[in-house]
Design an enzyme around this catalytic site. Structure first.
Site, mmCIF file in Angstrom:
data_model
loop_
_atom_site.group_PDB
_atom_site.id
_atom_site.type_symbol
_atom_site.label_atom_id
_atom_site.label_comp_id
_atom_site.label_asym_id
_atom_site.label_seq_id
_atom_site.Cartn_x
_atom_site.Cartn_y
_atom_site.Cartn_z
ATOM 1 N N GLU A 1 -0.525 10.360 6.919
ATOM 2 C CA GLU A 1 1.198 10.079 7.376
ATOM 3 C C GLU A 1 1.849 10.194 6.585
ATOM 4 O O GLU A 1 3.094 10.389 6.689
ATOM 5 C CB GLU A 1 0.952 8.799 8.282
ATOM 6 N N GLU B 1 -3.953 7.944 -2.524
ATOM 7 C CA GLU B 1 -2.879 8.443 -3.203
ATOM 8 C C GLU B 1 -2.064 9.058 -2.178
ATOM 9 O O GLU B 1 -1.144 10.087 -2.614
ATOM 10 C CB GLU B 1 -3.935 9.859 -4.374
ATOM 11 N N GLY C 1 -29.491 15.384 15.126
ATOM 12 C CA GLY C 1 -29.709 14.093 14.532
ATOM 13 C C GLY C 1 -30.174 13.870 12.894
ATOM 14 O O GLY C 1 -30.050 13.077 12.454
ATOM 15 N N GLY D 1 0.677 -1.189 -0.023
ATOM 16 C CA GLY D 1 -0.201 -0.458 -0.312
ATOM 17 C C GLY D 1 0.914 1.299 0.219
ATOM 18 O O GLY D 1 1.405 1.161 -0.667
ATOM 19 N N ARG E 1 -32.599 26.355 11.739
ATOM 20 C CA ARG E 1 -33.607 25.666 12.526
ATOM 21 C C ARG E 1 -33.986 26.450 13.597
ATOM 22 O O ARG E 1 -32.365 26.632 14.242
ATOM 23 C CB ARG E 1 -32.399 24.271 12.733
HETATM 24 C C1 LIG Z 1 -11.531 4.401 -2.378
HETATM 25 C C2 LIG Z 1 -9.709 3.770 -2.721
HETATM 26 C C3 LIG Z 1 -9.357 4.472 -3.784
HETATM 27 C C4 LIG Z 1 -8.013 3.813 -4.256
HETATM 28 N N1 LIG Z 1 -7.503 3.855 -5.773
HETATM 29 C C5 LIG Z 1 -6.919 3.103 -5.485
HETATM 30 C C6 LIG Z 1 -5.952 2.815 -7.403
HETATM 31 O O1 LIG Z 1 -6.752 3.773 -8.034
HETATM 32 N N2 LIG Z 1 -5.538 2.794 -8.033
HETATM 33 C C7 LIG Z 1 -4.418 2.259 -6.759
HETATM 34 O O2 LIG Z 1 -2.890 1.890 -7.217
HETATM 35 N N3 LIG Z 1 -4.016 2.333 -5.867
HETATM 36 C C8 LIG Z 1 -5.616 3.000 -5.121
HETATM 37 N N4 LIG Z 1 -6.081 3.071 -3.812
HETATM 38 C C9 LIG Z 1 -4.912 2.831 -2.980
HETATM 39 C C10 LIG Z 1 -4.616 3.696 -2.054
HETATM 40 O O3 LIG Z 1 -3.533 4.384 -2.440
HETATM 41 C C11 LIG Z 1 -4.025 3.165 -0.841
HETATM 42 O O4 LIG Z 1 -4.792 2.137 -0.199
HETATM 43 C C12 LIG Z 1 -3.314 3.916 0.463
HETATM 44 O O5 LIG Z 1 -1.740 4.277 -0.156
HETATM 45 C C13 LIG Z 1 -2.910 3.523 1.462
HETATM 46 O O6 LIG Z 1 -2.234 1.581 1.902
HETATM 47 P P1 LIG Z 1 -3.055 0.671 2.438
HETATM 48 O O7 LIG Z 1 -4.226 0.815 2.510
HETATM 49 O O8 LIG Z 1 -2.260 -0.608 2.063
HETATM 50 O O9 LIG Z 1 -2.496 1.190 3.826
HETATM 51 P P2 LIG Z 1 -0.928 0.897 4.488
HETATM 52 O O10 LIG Z 1 0.276 0.946 3.875
HETATM 53 O O11 LIG Z 1 -1.096 -0.463 5.453
HETATM 54 O O12 LIG Z 1 -1.077 1.790 5.869
HETATM 55 C C14 LIG Z 1 -1.915 2.056 6.551
HETATM 56 C C15 LIG Z 1 -2.151 3.040 8.014
HETATM 57 O O13 LIG Z 1 -0.431 3.408 9.050
HETATM 58 C C16 LIG Z 1 0.146 4.358 7.923
HETATM 59 N N5 LIG Z 1 1.534 4.365 7.050
HETATM 60 C C17 LIG Z 1 2.122 3.710 6.589
HETATM 61 N N6 LIG Z 1 3.626 3.172 6.653
HETATM 62 C C18 LIG Z 1 3.623 4.468 7.437
HETATM 63 C C19 LIG Z 1 5.199 5.148 7.855
HETATM 64 N N7 LIG Z 1 6.228 5.037 7.666
HETATM 65 N N8 LIG Z 1 4.885 5.995 8.585
HETATM 66 C C20 LIG Z 1 3.674 6.721 9.273
HETATM 67 N N9 LIG Z 1 2.400 5.531 8.910
HETATM 68 C C21 LIG Z 1 2.445 4.614 8.098
HETATM 69 C C22 LIG Z 1 -0.528 4.804 6.742
HETATM 70 O O14 LIG Z 1 -0.869 6.299 6.977
HETATM 71 C C23 LIG Z 1 -2.148 4.115 7.502
HETATM 72 O O15 LIG Z 1 -3.020 5.340 8.476
HETATM 73 C C24 LIG Z 1 -7.581 3.521 -3.320
HETATM 74 C C25 LIG Z 1 -8.198 3.417 -2.215
HETATM 75 C C26 LIG Z 1 -9.300 3.776 -1.419
HETATM 76 C C27 LIG Z 1 -9.428 3.477 -0.195
#
Ligand SMILES: Cc1cc2nc3c(=O)[nH]c(=O)nc-3n(C[C@H](O)[C@H](O)[C@H](O)COP(=O)(O)OP(=O)(O)OC[C@H]3O[C@@H](n4cnc5c(N)ncnc54)[C@H](O)[C@@H]3O)c2cc1C
Length: 378
Positions: A365, A361, A338, A130, A265
């Site tokens: 963090e 994107e 509410g 991610g 309201r």
């Molecule tokens: C609605 C939606 C649409 C999306 N569309 C796309 C798309 O079209 N294409 C695509 O490729 N991706 C897409 N994504 C993926 C998105 O970019 C990722 O969800 C995002 O980059 C975070 O990755 P993760 O969900 O695996 O979270 P993780 O990386 O597992 O993070 C979990 C938590 O840990 C925190 N964290 C992680 N590393 C660190 C660090 N080094 N320091 C501090 N905190 C940290 C994060 O900030 C987060 O709070 C989409 C996501 C959503 C929710």
């Protein structure tokens, strides 16, 4: 904050507002909360020439400028998030080709992306990759005439509707085992399929994409083998500001709804807008909205003036605008009492829609890490 815009940009913003109100709002009412992108919506956006803002002039576009993209997203997002995400994904899927495509690839894909004939997506995220893109395990093995792609991508927006998916996969190189390459995978290619549709808290064509021995011809490789990471990150850099712009659009609608509701309201014999507790909330919301808009417009102006080398300003804009918008929507819901948590109300919808913008994107963090790195390194 429109003082930061040129006369042309102000005019364009107003045109976008009218388009969203006259053309998109009726489609939002007609199709509602759907994870399927309505063809009628795509045609309306194509007829308004919106997708042309995402491709260069030589392929029938208007050049990929940050400010117009931001102004479109700002006006679409509060009205119909499905329209906003469709526009954004067309950009995220096109920009790798703009950046690294050769002449033949640009002619083959960008012309049709700009006209809205085909839709695109951007497939980077995986179950184990991610925020940490370097953990990608999807692999493209070089073979005669192309690559054999295997892997799974998760959370891919517009993944069901997209005709092409710019996909990032590992292509290990001597000295760089994690090297990535960017491939344009086409819907018709054997071994490529939507593995699962995902249900988010707000409408979104969100899927997992699977590649099982999917042959991708070499003519669909963007740039050279190993260019993938650079292409992926530059694409995110280009569109990061516009996520902030979408947040502005959502926050603006939430703020307007809060003012209207507070004025009508009545409790304790007078409109709740007369209570200082409500007034303080509205004052904070208006100030945060202006501050967010200033950061977003500044970053867009810088990007259009200086190119993509504006990482810190873009991260500040994305982080602040999405966080502020979340607070504004939350305060607006509080003012609605509410009524704010009733399913089907505008504010309840916005409350669900704003949430993902703080995550995709690059999470808040990760934006902080980028900003801090730019302050402390080099
Ligand atoms: C609605 C939606 C649409 C999306 N569309 C796309 C798309 O079209 N294409 C695509 O490729 N991706 C897409 N994504 C993926 C998105 O970019 C990722 O969800 C995002 O980059 C975070 O990755 P993760 O969900 O695996 O979270 P993780 O990386 O597992 O993070 C979990 C938590 O840990 C925190 N964290 C992680 N590393 C660190 C660090 N080094 N320091 C501090 N905190 C940290 C994060 O900030 C987060 O709070 C989409 C996501 C959503 C929710």
């Amino acid at each position: 904050m429109d003082i930061l815009l040129s006369a042309d940009q102000r005019r364009f913003k107003e045109e976008c507002r009218i388009f969203a109100e006259n053309e998109i709002a009726p489609l939002a009412a007609k199709y509602g909360e759907t994870d399927d992108i309505p063809g009628e919506l795509v045609r309306a956006m194509a007829d308004a020439q919106l997708f042309r803002l995402l491709v260069p002039e030589e392929t029938g576009g208007r050049g990929v400028k940050s400010m117009p993209i931001c102004l479109v997203r700002e006006q679409l997002a509060g009205v119909y998030c499905v329209a906003d995400v469709t526009f954004a994904m067309q950009g995220l899927g096109s920009y790798p080709i703009v950046l690294a495509g050769n002449g033949e690839q640009k002619a083959r894909f960008l012309t049709r992306l700009g006209s809205g004939e085909i839709l695109s997506t951007y497939a980077l995220t995986e179950p184990e990759a991610g925020s940490d893109v370097s953990a990608i395990t999807s692999r493209a093995r070089e073979t005669d005439g192309g690559f054999v792609l295997n892997g799974l991508k998760r959370f891919i927006s517009n993944g069901n509707a997209a005709d092409i998916a710019v996909t990032f996969a590992k292509t290990p190189l001597p000295g760089n085992a994690r090297a990535l390459s960017a491939l344009v995978v086409e819907k018709r290619m054997e071994g490529f399929r939507v593995h699962k549709r995902l249900k988010a808290i707000a409408p979104h064509d969100l899927v997992e994409l699977e590649f099982a021995d999917c042959f991708v011809p070499r003519e669909n490789l963007l740039g050279s083998v190993g260019d993938g990471m650079k292409i992926a990150l530059k694409t995110l850099d280009r569109f990061r500001v516009s996520v902030g712009a979408a947040a502005l659009g959502i926050a603006q609608v939430a703020f307007g709804a809060a003012v209207d509701y507070a004025k009508q309201r009545v409790q304790f014999g007078r409109p709740i807008a007369g209570f200082q507790g409500t007034q303080f909330k509205l004052a904070d919301m208006a100030t945060e909205l202006d501050a967010a808009r200033a950061l977003v417009y500044r970053a867009a102006l810088l990007q259009d003036a200086k190119g993509d080398n504006i990482t810190r300003a873009a991260s500040m804009a994305k982080m602040y605008a999405t966080e502020a918008a979340f607070r504004i929507v939350d305060q607006s819901l509080q003012i609605h009492g509410g009524m704010g948590v009733m399913a089907g109300s505008t504010i309840e919808r916005l409350y669900r829609e704003i949430r993902a913008l703080r995550i995709y994107e690059g999470t808040t963090e990760i934006q902080k890490l980028i900003i801090a790195k730019s302050l402390t390194e080099g």
